[in-house]
Scaffold this motif. Structure first.
Motif, PDB file in Angstrom:
ATOM      1  N   TYR A   1       0.828  -1.202   0.000  1.00  0.00           N
ATOM      2  CA  TYR A   1       0.000   0.000   0.000  1.00  0.00           C
ATOM      3  C   TYR A   1       0.863   1.253   0.000  1.00  0.00           C
ATOM      4  O   TYR A   1       0.575   2.227  -0.676  1.00  0.00           O
ATOM      5  CB  TYR A   1      -0.953   0.013   1.211  1.00  0.00           C
TER       6      TYR A   1
ATOM      7  N   TYR B   1      -5.022  -7.976   6.511  1.00  0.00           N
ATOM      8  CA  TYR B   1      -5.852  -6.793   6.255  1.00  0.00           C
ATOM      9  C   TYR B   1      -6.753  -6.513   7.464  1.00  0.00           C
ATOM     10  O   TYR B   1      -6.880  -5.365   7.910  1.00  0.00           O
ATOM     11  CB  TYR B   1      -6.700  -6.990   4.984  1.00  0.00           C
TER      12      TYR B   1
ATOM     13  N   THR C   1      -9.053   1.951   8.017  1.00  0.00           N
ATOM     14  CA  THR C   1     -10.035   2.352   6.999  1.00  0.00           C
ATOM     15  C   THR C   1     -11.405   2.554   7.658  1.00  0.00           C
ATOM     16  O   THR C   1     -12.153   3.449   7.283  1.00  0.00           O
ATOM     17  CB  THR C   1     -10.117   1.357   5.812  1.00  0.00           C
TER      18      THR C   1
ATOM     19  N   THR D   1     -16.038  -3.199   5.677  1.00  0.00           N
ATOM     20  CA  THR D   1     -15.707  -2.074   6.560  1.00  0.00           C
ATOM     21  C   THR D   1     -16.799  -0.999   6.586  1.00  0.00           C
ATOM     22  O   THR D   1     -17.244  -0.574   7.662  1.00  0.00           O
ATOM     23  CB  THR D   1     -14.391  -1.424   6.057  1.00  0.00           C
TER      24      THR D   1
ATOM     25  N   GLU E   1     -17.570  -6.997  -4.253  1.00  0.00           N
ATOM     26  CA  GLU E   1     -16.150  -7.216  -3.937  1.00  0.00           C
ATOM     27  C   GLU E   1     -15.591  -8.284  -4.858  1.00  0.00           C
ATOM     28  O   GLU E   1     -16.213  -9.317  -5.055  1.00  0.00           O
ATOM     29  CB  GLU E   1     -16.026  -7.615  -2.453  1.00  0.00           C
ATOM     30  N   THR E   2     -14.406  -8.016  -5.407  1.00  0.00           N
ATOM     31  CA  THR E   2     -13.812  -8.996  -6.326  1.00  0.00           C
ATOM     32  C   THR E   2     -13.055 -10.108  -5.598  1.00  0.00           C
ATOM     33  O   THR E   2     -12.998 -11.224  -6.094  1.00  0.00           O
ATOM     34  CB  THR E   2     -12.802  -8.336  -7.291  1.00  0.00           C
ATOM     35  N   SER E   3     -12.462  -9.787  -4.462  1.00  0.00           N
ATOM     36  CA  SER E   3     -11.597 -10.777  -3.814  1.00  0.00           C
ATOM     37  C   SER E   3     -12.429 -11.820  -3.051  1.00  0.00           C
ATOM     38  O   SER E   3     -13.097 -11.490  -2.074  1.00  0.00           O
ATOM     39  CB  SER E   3     -10.639 -10.067  -2.840  1.00  0.00           C
TER      40      SER E   3
ATOM     41  N   ALA F   1     -18.189  -8.974  -8.307  1.00  0.00           N
ATOM     42  CA  ALA F   1     -18.248  -8.259  -9.586  1.00  0.00           C
ATOM     43  C   ALA F   1     -17.085  -7.298  -9.683  1.00  0.00           C
ATOM     44  O   ALA F   1     -16.574  -6.826  -8.671  1.00  0.00           O
ATOM     45  CB  ALA F   1     -19.562  -7.492  -9.705  1.00  0.00           C
ATOM     46  N   ASP F   2     -16.686  -7.036 -10.920  1.00  0.00           N
ATOM     47  CA  ASP F   2     -15.642  -6.039 -11.169  1.00  0.00           C
ATOM     48  C   ASP F   2     -16.361  -4.735 -11.505  1.00  0.00           C
ATOM     49  O   ASP F   2     -17.035  -4.637 -12.523  1.00  0.00           O
ATOM     50  CB  ASP F   2     -14.781  -6.523 -12.348  1.00  0.00           C
ATOM     51  N   VAL F   3     -16.226  -3.745 -10.636  1.00  0.00           N
ATOM     52  CA  VAL F   3     -16.992  -2.505 -10.830  1.00  0.00           C
ATOM     53  C   VAL F   3     -16.578  -1.784 -12.109  1.00  0.00           C
ATOM     54  O   VAL F   3     -17.355  -1.012 -12.676  1.00  0.00           O
ATOM     55  CB  VAL F   3     -16.862  -1.587  -9.600  1.00  0.00           C
TER      56      VAL F   3
ATOM     57  N   ALA G   1     -14.755   3.145  -0.839  1.00  0.00           N
ATOM     58  CA  ALA G   1     -13.721   3.505   0.134  1.00  0.00           C
ATOM     59  C   ALA G   1     -12.413   2.803  -0.180  1.00  0.00           C
ATOM     60  O   ALA G   1     -12.346   1.571  -0.200  1.00  0.00           O
ATOM     61  CB  ALA G   1     -14.188   3.127   1.553  1.00  0.00           C
TER      62      ALA G   1
ATOM     63  N   VAL H   1     -10.801   2.484  -2.928  1.00  0.00           N
ATOM     64  CA  VAL H   1     -10.888   1.627  -4.115  1.00  0.00           C
ATOM     65  C   VAL H   1     -10.385   2.343  -5.369  1.00  0.00           C
ATOM     66  O   VAL H   1      -9.733   1.708  -6.210  1.00  0.00           O
ATOM     67  CB  VAL H   1     -12.345   1.144  -4.343  1.00  0.00           C
TER      68      VAL H   1
ATOM     69  N   LEU I   1      -8.107   1.084  -9.102  1.00  0.00           N
ATOM     70  CA  LEU I   1      -8.641   1.005 -10.465  1.00  0.00           C
ATOM     71  C   LEU I   1      -7.639   1.618 -11.446  1.00  0.00           C
ATOM     72  O   LEU I   1      -6.864   2.497 -11.070  1.00  0.00           O
ATOM     73  CB  LEU I   1      -9.955   1.790 -10.567  1.00  0.00           C
TER      74      LEU I   1
HETATM   75  C1  LIG Z   1      -8.083  -1.240   0.049  1.00  0.00           C
HETATM   76  S1  LIG Z   1      -9.424  -2.319  -0.106  1.00  0.00           S
HETATM   77  C2  LIG Z   1     -10.714  -1.384   0.695  1.00  0.00           C
HETATM   78  C3  LIG Z   1     -11.745  -2.270   1.292  1.00  0.00           C
HETATM   79  C4  LIG Z   1     -12.812  -1.533   2.077  1.00  0.00           C
HETATM   80  N1  LIG Z   1     -13.588  -0.662   1.203  1.00  0.00           N
HETATM   81  C5  LIG Z   1     -12.196  -0.766   3.207  1.00  0.00           C
HETATM   82  O1  LIG Z   1     -12.293   0.481   3.179  1.00  0.00           O
HETATM   83  O2  LIG Z   1     -11.629  -1.375   4.106  1.00  0.00           O
HETATM   84  C6  LIG Z   1      -9.890  -2.168  -1.807  1.00  0.00           C
HETATM   85  C7  LIG Z   1     -10.897  -3.216  -2.197  1.00  0.00           C
HETATM   86  O3  LIG Z   1     -11.408  -2.939  -3.490  1.00  0.00           O
HETATM   87  C8  LIG Z   1     -11.548  -4.161  -4.182  1.00  0.00           C
HETATM   88  N2  LIG Z   1     -11.501  -3.866  -5.601  1.00  0.00           N
HETATM   89  C9  LIG Z   1     -10.433  -3.412  -6.309  1.00  0.00           C
HETATM   90  N3  LIG Z   1     -10.766  -3.261  -7.604  1.00  0.00           N
HETATM   91  C10 LIG Z   1     -12.063  -3.634  -7.704  1.00  0.00           C
HETATM   92  C11 LIG Z   1     -12.977  -3.702  -8.796  1.00  0.00           C
HETATM   93  N4  LIG Z   1     -12.597  -3.390 -10.041  1.00  0.00           N
HETATM   94  N5  LIG Z   1     -14.252  -4.125  -8.559  1.00  0.00           N
HETATM   95  C12 LIG Z   1     -14.637  -4.455  -7.304  1.00  0.00           C
HETATM   96  N6  LIG Z   1     -13.803  -4.424  -6.229  1.00  0.00           N
HETATM   97  C13 LIG Z   1     -12.542  -4.010  -6.433  1.00  0.00           C
HETATM   98  C14 LIG Z   1     -10.355  -4.974  -3.699  1.00  0.00           C
HETATM   99  O4  LIG Z   1     -10.537  -6.366  -3.895  1.00  0.00           O
HETATM  100  C15 LIG Z   1     -10.275  -4.593  -2.217  1.00  0.00           C
HETATM  101  O5  LIG Z   1     -11.036  -5.436  -1.426  1.00  0.00           O
END
Ligand SMILES: C[S@@+](CC[C@H](N)C(=O)[O-])C[C@H]1O[C@@H](n2cnc3c(N)ncnc32)[C@H](O)[C@@H]1O
Length: 324
Positions: A34, A58, A66, A98, A117-119, A143-145, A161, A163, A167
């Motif tokens: 990060y 995490y 976060t 979160t 969430e993708t993961s 899903a992939d946003v 948040a 995110v 991207l």
């Molecule tokens: C740093 S984490 C933040 C998680 C949470 N929002 C928080 O604030 O603790 C970023 C998250 O975004 C997800 N993410 C990244 N790219 C994404 C995408 N294209 N579509 C959906 N989720 C995505 C990642 O898998 C990860 O879980």
């Protein structure tokens, strides 16, 4: 800021029985990933959280921070729009949920949440943390946003948040506009409080205003951000570290300051807002200096002294991030 006790217990349960040494090493590697990204202001395109161990790290080292940033942003929204009482929520890039925990803490009427969430591993932990917790009904979707369109009915509260920085640069504005279309009332976007994070927030804010959004917080106006690099708009929340968190982070200090930048916009016109305190107040005997972002679109330092009467008293009570 402390985590809600039920979330703290759920995290401790998830971490219990795991060898802390291994976890501490994974947490350090995750934090480094990060940090690297923040310095460079660009994501390498690979997910940060891949393994079970990454997800636990995490929960131990990033979620408390976060959570604090998201919860503080929600507090500013609640302060600016006291009548806002969301029933439905869409959280994109939800990680372990979160923002859902923070929203449930802030708005008790929240009844339904959709978390994207993708993961798979973070989603699984998110569902596990939420099991038996005092939370609204939540459904999780993989899903992939950046690729998926949301055809669901708009949600009262939409959150993104930490995110945007994950991207690709060219996907950010289309995602922000897509989320705005999925917003019935308020959309909030939060990023790390770095110059690069702030730039992403400034770009998202501009795109949202161009799409008819009203700025709710932190800016008390909809004009161009008055700050110029190397300055940047950010806030900080002090986060208490549990013993486990300290060991995982190999840190002695029982707290850390999480810096974040954010913007919250609404479909409704914002009530008139006071100036926002955008740095830690500097206090001296009988005086306080505040760095303010003002409703007329300007920003700068202002000295308040006893001669200012009631305004001085309010200025003395104000904190970084509060509205004067
Ligand atoms: C740093 S984490 C933040 C998680 C949470 N929002 C928080 O604030 O603790 C970023 C998250 O975004 C997800 N993410 C990244 N790219 C994404 C995408 N294209 N579509 C959906 N989720 C995505 C990642 O898998 C990860 O879980």
């Amino acid at each position: 800021m402390d985590l809600p006790p039920s979330l703290r217990r759920a995290i401790d349960r998830a971490l219990s029985g795991r060898p802390l040494e291994g976890l501490a090493a994974t947490a350090e590697a995750l934090s480094q990933r990060y940090r690297d990204e923040r310095q460079e202001g660009a994501h390498h395109g690979r997910p940060h959280v891949v393994t079970d161990e990454d997800a636990l790290a995490y929960l131990a080292v990033r979620l408390p921070a976060t959570y604090a940033a998201v919860r503080a942003s929600f507090a500013a929204i609640a302060d600016a729009c006291p009548q806002f009482a969301p029933k439905t929520m869409l959280d994109v890039g939800a990680g372990p949920g979160t923002a859902l925990w923070a929203a449930a803490d802030c708005w008790p009427d929240l009844a339904d949440a959709l978390l994207i969430e993708t993961s798979p591993v973070l989603r699984a932990y998110g569902e596990r943390l939420a099991a038996d917790a005092p939370l609204p009904r939540a459904s999780w979707r993989s899903a992939d946003v950046a690729a998926a369109a949301f055809d669901d009915a708009p949600h009262d509260l939409v959150t993104l948040a930490y995110v945007l920085n994950e991207l690709r640069a060219e996907d950010r504005q289309p995602v922000v506009e897509r989320l705005w279309r999925a917003t019935a009332d308020i959309l909030v976007i939060i990023e790390p409080g770095t110059p690069a994070g702030w730039q992403r927030i400034v770009a998202a804010r501009r795109a949202l205003i161009d799409n008819g959004a009203h700025v709710i917080a932190p800016c008390p106006h909809a004009q161009a951000c008055p700050l110029q690099p190397p300055d940047w708009c950010h806030f900080a929340e002090r986060v208490a570290r549990s013993r486990l968190h300290r060991r995982a982070k190999r840190a002695d200090v029982p707290w850390e300051d999480e810096k974040f930048s954010y913007v919250a916009v609404s479909r409704r016109a914002a009530p008139a807002a006071g100036a926002r305190v955008i740095a830690r107040p500097r206090r001296a005997s009988g005086r306080v200096t505040l760095k303010l972002c003002r409703p007329d679109g300007s920003a700068g330092e202002q000295l308040f002294s006893r001669r200012d009467g009631e305004t001085f008293k309010r200025a003395r009570r104000s904190t970084w991030g509060s509205s004067l």
